[in-house]
Design a protein around this motif. Structure first.
Motif, PDB file in Angstrom:
ATOM      1  N   VAL A 413      43.849 -78.369  -3.350  1.00  0.00           N
ATOM      2  CA  VAL A 413      42.606 -77.715  -3.733  1.00  0.00           C
ATOM      3  C   VAL A 413      41.464 -78.675  -3.475  1.00  0.00           C
ATOM      4  O   VAL A 413      41.501 -79.837  -3.889  1.00  0.00           O
ATOM      5  CB  VAL A 413      42.618 -77.296  -5.216  1.00  0.00           C
ATOM      6  CG1 VAL A 413      41.234 -76.799  -5.657  1.00  0.00           C
ATOM      7  CG2 VAL A 413      43.659 -76.209  -5.440  1.00  0.00           C
ATOM      8  N   VAL A 414      40.445 -78.199  -2.773  1.00  0.00           N
ATOM      9  CA  VAL A 414      39.211 -78.958  -2.577  1.00  0.00           C
ATOM     10  C   VAL A 414      38.145 -78.293  -3.439  1.00  0.00           C
ATOM     11  O   VAL A 414      37.862 -77.105  -3.282  1.00  0.00           O
ATOM     12  CB  VAL A 414      38.781 -78.987  -1.098  1.00  0.00           C
ATOM     13  CG1 VAL A 414      37.442 -79.705  -0.954  1.00  0.00           C
ATOM     14  CG2 VAL A 414      39.846 -79.667  -0.252  1.00  0.00           C
ATOM     15  N   ASP A 415      37.602 -79.077  -4.347  1.00  0.00           N
ATOM     16  CA  ASP A 415      36.589 -78.571  -5.271  1.00  0.00           C
ATOM     17  C   ASP A 415      35.215 -78.944  -4.717  1.00  0.00           C
ATOM     18  O   ASP A 415      34.842 -80.117  -4.743  1.00  0.00           O
ATOM     19  CB  ASP A 415      36.790 -79.191  -6.650  1.00  0.00           C
ATOM     20  CG  ASP A 415      36.610 -78.187  -7.762  1.00  0.00           C
ATOM     21  OD1 ASP A 415      36.057 -77.114  -7.481  1.00  0.00           O
ATOM     22  OD2 ASP A 415      37.018 -78.477  -8.884  1.00  0.00           O
ATOM     23  N   VAL A 416      34.504 -77.969  -4.204  1.00  0.00           N
ATOM     24  CA  VAL A 416      33.159 -78.227  -3.690  1.00  0.00           C
ATOM     25  C   VAL A 416      32.210 -78.141  -4.883  1.00  0.00           C
ATOM     26  O   VAL A 416      31.901 -77.056  -5.374  1.00  0.00           O
ATOM     27  CB  VAL A 416      32.785 -77.214  -2.592  1.00  0.00           C
ATOM     28  CG1 VAL A 416      31.410 -77.544  -2.024  1.00  0.00           C
ATOM     29  CG2 VAL A 416      33.829 -77.229  -1.479  1.00  0.00           C
ATOM     30  N   VAL A 417      31.772 -79.302  -5.357  1.00  0.00           N
ATOM     31  CA  VAL A 417      30.906 -79.365  -6.533  1.00  0.00           C
ATOM     32  C   VAL A 417      29.460 -79.359  -6.042  1.00  0.00           C
ATOM     33  O   VAL A 417      29.016 -80.292  -5.371  1.00  0.00           O
ATOM     34  CB  VAL A 417      31.196 -80.618  -7.380  1.00  0.00           C
ATOM     35  CG1 VAL A 417      30.272 -80.669  -8.592  1.00  0.00           C
ATOM     36  CG2 VAL A 417      32.654 -80.625  -7.823  1.00  0.00           C
ATOM     37  N   VAL A 418      28.751 -78.299  -6.365  1.00  0.00           N
ATOM     38  CA  VAL A 418      27.359 -78.144  -5.932  1.00  0.00           C
ATOM     39  C   VAL A 418      26.472 -78.124  -7.171  1.00  0.00           C
ATOM     40  O   VAL A 418      26.633 -77.257  -8.034  1.00  0.00           O
ATOM     41  CB  VAL A 418      27.168 -76.853  -5.111  1.00  0.00           C
ATOM     42  CG1 VAL A 418      25.725 -76.758  -4.621  1.00  0.00           C
ATOM     43  CG2 VAL A 418      28.125 -76.822  -3.932  1.00  0.00           C
ATOM     44  N   THR A 459      22.728 -80.667  -4.173  1.00  0.00           N
ATOM     45  CA  THR A 459      23.641 -81.784  -3.988  1.00  0.00           C
ATOM     46  C   THR A 459      25.064 -81.257  -3.858  1.00  0.00           C
ATOM     47  O   THR A 459      25.536 -80.518  -4.730  1.00  0.00           O
ATOM     48  CB  THR A 459      23.560 -82.756  -5.174  1.00  0.00           C
ATOM     49  OG1 THR A 459      22.219 -83.231  -5.280  1.00  0.00           O
ATOM     50  CG2 THR A 459      24.483 -83.936  -4.964  1.00  0.00           C
ATOM     51  N   VAL A 460      25.725 -81.630  -2.760  1.00  0.00           N
ATOM     52  CA  VAL A 460      27.072 -81.152  -2.469  1.00  0.00           C
ATOM     53  C   VAL A 460      28.020 -82.352  -2.506  1.00  0.00           C
ATOM     54  O   VAL A 460      27.817 -83.326  -1.770  1.00  0.00           O
ATOM     55  CB  VAL A 460      27.137 -80.474  -1.095  1.00  0.00           C
ATOM     56  CG1 VAL A 460      28.542 -79.941  -0.826  1.00  0.00           C
ATOM     57  CG2 VAL A 460      26.114 -79.350  -1.013  1.00  0.00           C
ATOM     58  N   CYS A 461      29.047 -82.289  -3.359  1.00  0.00           N
ATOM     59  CA  CYS A 461      30.012 -83.383  -3.517  1.00  0.00           C
ATOM     60  C   CYS A 461      31.421 -82.789  -3.545  1.00  0.00           C
ATOM     61  O   CYS A 461      31.878 -82.357  -4.610  1.00  0.00           O
ATOM     62  CB  CYS A 461      29.763 -84.162  -4.798  1.00  0.00           C
ATOM     63  SG  CYS A 461      28.110 -84.881  -4.962  1.00  0.00           S
ATOM     64  N   PRO A 462      32.140 -82.739  -2.429  1.00  0.00           N
ATOM     65  CA  PRO A 462      33.512 -82.218  -2.454  1.00  0.00           C
ATOM     66  C   PRO A 462      34.491 -83.231  -3.075  1.00  0.00           C
ATOM     67  O   PRO A 462      34.442 -84.425  -2.768  1.00  0.00           O
ATOM     68  CB  PRO A 462      33.838 -81.990  -0.974  1.00  0.00           C
ATOM     69  CG  PRO A 462      32.532 -82.054  -0.255  1.00  0.00           C
ATOM     70  CD  PRO A 462      31.677 -82.981  -1.059  1.00  0.00           C
ATOM     71  N   TRP A 463      35.348 -82.730  -3.940  1.00  0.00           N
ATOM     72  CA  TRP A 463      36.435 -83.509  -4.530  1.00  0.00           C
ATOM     73  C   TRP A 463      37.762 -82.918  -4.086  1.00  0.00           C
ATOM     74  O   TRP A 463      37.957 -81.702  -4.151  1.00  0.00           O
ATOM     75  CB  TRP A 463      36.375 -83.476  -6.050  1.00  0.00           C
ATOM     76  CG  TRP A 463      35.324 -84.351  -6.662  1.00  0.00           C
ATOM     77  CD1 TRP A 463      34.021 -84.060  -6.829  1.00  0.00           C
ATOM     78  CD2 TRP A 463      35.518 -85.666  -7.182  1.00  0.00           C
ATOM     79  NE1 TRP A 463      33.357 -85.104  -7.427  1.00  0.00           N
ATOM     80  CE2 TRP A 463      34.268 -86.112  -7.670  1.00  0.00           C
ATOM     81  CE3 TRP A 463      36.618 -86.511  -7.313  1.00  0.00           C
ATOM     82  CZ2 TRP A 463      34.089 -87.361  -8.256  1.00  0.00           C
ATOM     83  CZ3 TRP A 463      36.450 -87.754  -7.911  1.00  0.00           C
ATOM     84  CH2 TRP A 463      35.197 -88.169  -8.360  1.00  0.00           C
ATOM     85  N   VAL A 464      38.691 -83.771  -3.652  1.00  0.00           N
ATOM     86  CA  VAL A 464      40.039 -83.332  -3.298  1.00  0.00           C
ATOM     87  C   VAL A 464      40.920 -83.564  -4.517  1.00  0.00           C
ATOM     88  O   VAL A 464      41.019 -84.691  -5.020  1.00  0.00           O
ATOM     89  CB  VAL A 464      40.584 -84.106  -2.085  1.00  0.00           C
ATOM     90  CG1 VAL A 464      41.995 -83.609  -1.754  1.00  0.00           C
ATOM     91  CG2 VAL A 464      39.662 -83.940  -0.885  1.00  0.00           C
ATOM     92  N   ARG A 465      41.576 -82.512  -4.991  1.00  0.00           N
ATOM     93  CA  ARG A 465      42.385 -82.602  -6.201  1.00  0.00           C
ATOM     94  C   ARG A 465      43.764 -83.182  -5.887  1.00  0.00           C
ATOM     95  O   ARG A 465      44.505 -82.646  -5.050  1.00  0.00           O
ATOM     96  CB  ARG A 465      42.515 -81.230  -6.859  1.00  0.00           C
ATOM     97  CG  ARG A 465      41.182 -80.636  -7.315  1.00  0.00           C
ATOM     98  CD  ARG A 465      40.406 -81.597  -8.165  1.00  0.00           C
ATOM     99  NE  ARG A 465      39.144 -81.032  -8.659  1.00  0.00           N
ATOM    100  CZ  ARG A 465      38.184 -81.747  -9.190  1.00  0.00           C
ATOM    101  NH1 ARG A 465      38.301 -83.057  -9.297  1.00  0.00           N
ATOM    102  NH2 ARG A 465      37.080 -81.167  -9.621  1.00  0.00           N
ATOM    103  N   ASN A 466      44.082 -84.263  -6.545  1.00  0.00           N
ATOM    104  CA  ASN A 466      45.334 -84.981  -6.355  1.00  0.00           C
ATOM    105  C   ASN A 466      46.500 -84.216  -6.994  1.00  0.00           C
ATOM    106  O   ASN A 466      46.334 -83.565  -8.018  1.00  0.00           O
ATOM    107  CB  ASN A 466      45.196 -86.371  -6.991  1.00  0.00           C
ATOM    108  CG  ASN A 466      46.485 -87.138  -6.953  1.00  0.00           C
ATOM    109  OD1 ASN A 466      46.972 -87.448  -5.875  1.00  0.00           O
ATOM    110  ND2 ASN A 466      47.039 -87.455  -8.117  1.00  0.00           N
TER     111      ASN A 466
END
Length: 800
Positions: A413-418, A459-466
């Motif tokens: 899951v990639v969480d695109v945090v905007v 502001t766009v900060c994608p997080w990759v869920r481990n």
């Protein structure tokens, strides 16, 4: 909130002194001076005179002020070889003189600043500024008291921060305890910008603030507030002129970690601390002076914990190296120079400075080893990912890339945090290139996400869920601007008919390929929507990229009257809906004309005759409505030939007469006729007449009633309705109170025809009806048309 005690544009005295001389430590009484007005001192050509070992000195003298804990010294940036020294009076004793020069980070274009200099709570200050040659202009000293104690973070802010942290990253290495900006009391009104972001954080730089090591645990937050106030104070007012505190993180002498520049622990925020390498470096500063003071184990652990968290979430290994290209500025390496650093390095490795002090510098390897122990295994187990592209539409941001976990082949899951809001998407698209580059990882690791956004900066900060033993990975942050260009167009014309408004023009939206909706208003009232999808070759020529299907034309019903008509192009997906133009028009719906020539009656109906026409559409027939009092009787179309009307209204034609019989109850009536306006408007009266509708009762006679069998009788006679014309009359037969049957009186009766010549001779009746045995009285009734009294035409008695 940090309180500014004073900012002194020092009325400095220029003296000459031997370079080896030192100022007297004697406490010199001075008048209180709490003036906070900024003043400029022009020293002119203050130059050394005489022997070569003499230098120009600018001395403030002793100033007694309200208590402060942070001071900053600045001067006009016309002389680079400048040093300053200062001492303060705390608890009635003067501190030793300390020397400082230009501070860390980027310097201003017009002024040079020292670092934020943390001192014990002091009530007097003396500053001395020296230069080897030339004047020192416009020296300012800023004194700040940050107060004591930590702020009481609002419950809502604490809950929001906790939720954001739990949503941002999960790791097999716990997040360290970080004192948030709200907790240390950052006044966010002093922050004058949004952060700058990077997609590649590669290293961490270690600093110290070259300041007091004796502050209390309770005073530490006030020290941070003071540094923040100095960093954000306008350059022209003696501050650094930065939009936020320069460091990403700070560590106090008790090992506590503070969030510095806003968002630094959960976003890839660029600080202002290591000129030339800020954009790829996480800056951690110890609050204190470690030139001679050995940092405590708590300090080293706090620095290590802060860096380890950042390294774990941005996949950086400690005890390795990285090559970065200098951006110039405050770096000791010219712009464009590739430089190889340890991933954890000291400020002095990048700049001409003694920072972070000899004793902390000597222990940087301990920090590297501790971070490696905390984070390197986590990094090796964490997802690998690349954020490949970012683009915007008129109403969204799109991001794409790939991600996989070395411990699993499953799609992550990639969480695109905007703007702090999570938008998860599965990285499950087929990526053969990833499978080829990382054998055994599989190919289902590509991701694409589109997040709807309002126009403006985001502001766009994608997080990759481990999914294994590693940590969620931050792929960096980017600031994007969603631009929703307003549509353009023009209202070519507005015209009016008697009942509609006709509009025509063109509209297009550069953000979308399809047609634009246009909305039409009459004053404040919305009256209709049109689609601008008509062919317009002229628009295609003017906007080649847009094509030509952008014209609109339409006819919209509207009430008669004067209207200000405005047309707006509707922005897609949302935004400003610009006006394409306005015009004032008069919608004139002429009232029909006509006349009621005559009203008559034949006993069961009313006859109306006359004419009517509508000059808005003179050839079309008009409807006329007939009323008896307030009761609608019927409608007639005025479409009969009237040559007199054709002559009176040339061009209207002759088909405007009306003549019709409408059923009506007997009685006296006031008959009024109205012409009906099309499509709406005033319906004028054409005239009224009073008429008596007389409905005579039928007449007739029962010739005989004879029994034809024990169960029936034959009834014979005749009946005429003198008010209903020549038509036959219905007759009903009753035996006592029982209805026996009905028949039409339509048999030949020449004798009746002779008596009622105008009615014809077919008014006789003779028929059998059932009647039970026994004596009975049989009566016959003539039925009035259309309504009224139904008279008996005779009764007969029959035996059994």
């Amino acid at each position: 909130m940090a309180a500014l005690v004073g900012a002194l544009a020092l009325p400095l005295t220029t003296t000459t002194a031997h370079a080896s001389a030192s100022p007297s430590p004697t406490d010199v009484a001075a008048p209180s001076d709490t003036d906070t007005t900024f003043r400029e001192l022009e020293l002119g050509d203050a130059k050394p005179e005489g022997a070569r070992d003499r230098t120009a000195v600018v001395d403030s003298g002793v100033r007694t002020v309200d208590e402060f804990t942070v001071l900053g010294i600045s001067w006009a940036a016309t002389e680079t070889d400048v040093t300053a020294r200062y001492r303060t009076r705390a608890d009635g004793r003067w501190t030793p003189w300390r020397e400082t020069g230009a501070g860390e980070g980027e310097q201003g274009e017009t002024r040079t600043n020292s670092d934020a200099l943390v001192v014990p709570p002091s009530t007097a200050v003396e500053v001395e500024v020296r230069t080897a040659a030339g004047p020192v202009n416009d020296v300012k000293v800023v004194l700040i008291d940050g107060g004591e104690g930590f702020a009481q973070e609002p419950a809502a802010a604490a809950a929001s921060r906790s939720a954001a942290q739990s949503a941002v990253a999960a790791s097999s290495m716990p997040r360290p305890a970080i004192i948030s900006r709200a907790q240390w009391g950052a006044d966010e009104s002093m922050r004058t910008c949004s952060p700058d972001y990077t997609t590649t954080t590669s290293a961490a730089a270690v600093h110290h603030t070259v300041s007091s090591n004796t502050y209390s645990a309770e005073a530490a937050a006030g020290v941070v507030r003071g540094i923040y106030a100095y960093h954000t104070r306008a350059e022209s007012s003696g501050g650094r002129g930065w939009c936020d505190i320069g460091y990403n993180a700070l560590v106090d002498r008790f090992g506590r970690v503070y969030e510095g520049r806003a968002g630094s622990f959960d976003q890839s925020v660029v600080g202002v601390h290591t000129g030339g390498f800020n954009s790829r470096t996480f800056g951690v500063s110890v609050i204190g002076d470690h030139s001679t003071t050995v940092p405590s184990a708590q300090v080293l652990e706090g620095v290590s914990q802060a860096i380890a968290w950042k390294f774990a979430t941005e996949r950086i290994l400690a005890n390795t190296t990285v090559t970065m290209v200098s951006g110039g500025g405050a770096s000791k390496y010219p712009e464009g120079t590739p430089v190889t650093f340890h991933t954890i390095y000291a400020h002095r490795d990048a700049a001409q400075t003694a920072c972070p002090g000899e004793q902390l510098y000597a222990r940087i390897q301990q920090v590297r080893d501790r971070v490696a122990a905390l984070a390197n295994d986590v990094v090796h187990a964490s997802p690998l990912a690349i954020w490949e592209s970012t683009s915007t539409t008129a109403g969204s941001v799109r991001v794409a890339g790939w991600a996989f976990d070395p411990e699993s082949t499953q799609s992550l899951v990639v969480d695109v945090v905007v703007d702090g809001v999570s938008h998860p998407v599965l990285a499950g698209d087929d990526r053969p290139d990833v499978a080829a580059a990382y054998p055994g990882a599989g190919a289902a690791h590509g991701f694409r996400a589109e997040v709807p956004l309002a126009p403006g900066e985001h502001t766009v900060c994608p997080w990759v869920r481990n999914v294994g033993n590693g940590a969620d990975q931050l792929l960096g942050c980017r600031r994007v601007t969603v631009t929703n260009t307003a549509p353009v167009g023009f209202l070519d014309r507005v015209t009016a008919t008697r009942s509609t408004i006709q509009v025509a023009g063109w509209a297009l939206d550069a953000d979308v390929a399809g047609p634009v909706q246009v909305h039409v208003y009459a004053g404040p009232t919305f009256i209709g929507a049109l689609t601008a999808d008509r062919d317009r070759p002229d628009i295609a020529a003017a906007f080649p990229q847009a094509g030509g299907a952008h014209g609109f034309t339409g006819e919209i019903p509207v009430a008669a009257g004067r209207h200000r008509v405005c047309v707006y192009a509707i922005n897609a997906p949302a935004g400003v809906n610009p006006s394409l133009g306005c015009a004032q028009v008069d919608v004139v719906n002429a009232t029909p004309v006509g006349f009621l020539d005559a009203v008559g009656s034949d006993g069961s109906s009313v006859r109306v005759e006359g004419w009517a026409l509508d000059t808005d559409d003179a050839t079309a027939p008009v409807q006329v409505h007939v009323y008896a009092g307030s009761t609608f009787v019927g409608a007639v179309t005025a479409d009969q030939a009237r040559q007199d009307i054709a002559a009176a209204y040339p061009g209207a034609g002759a088909a405007h007469g009306f003549a019709a019989n409408l059923p009506i109850a007997a009685g006296r009536h006031r008959i009024c006729v109205y012409a009906i306006n099309a499509p709406a408007g005033v319906n004028p009266g054409l005239g009224c007449r009073q008429v008596d509708v007389v409905n005579p009762e039928p007449v007739g006679f029962v010739d005989e009633v004879v029994r034809t069998s024990p169960q029936s009788v034959r009834v014979s006679g005749w009946a005429v309705d003198t008010g209903a014309g020549a038509g036959p009359v219905q007759v009903h037969v009753y035996g006592g109170a029982s209805f026996l049957g009905a028949v039409s009186a339509d048999q030949a009766r020449p004798d009746v025809g002779a008596a009622y010549r105008w009615a014809g001779e077919r008014h006789g009746f003779s028929f059998e009806v059932p009647l039970a045995a026994g004596p009975a009285r049989v009566c016959v009734y003539a039925i009035n048309v259309p309504a009224g009294v139904n008279p008996s035409v005779g009764c007969r008695d029959v035996a059994s």
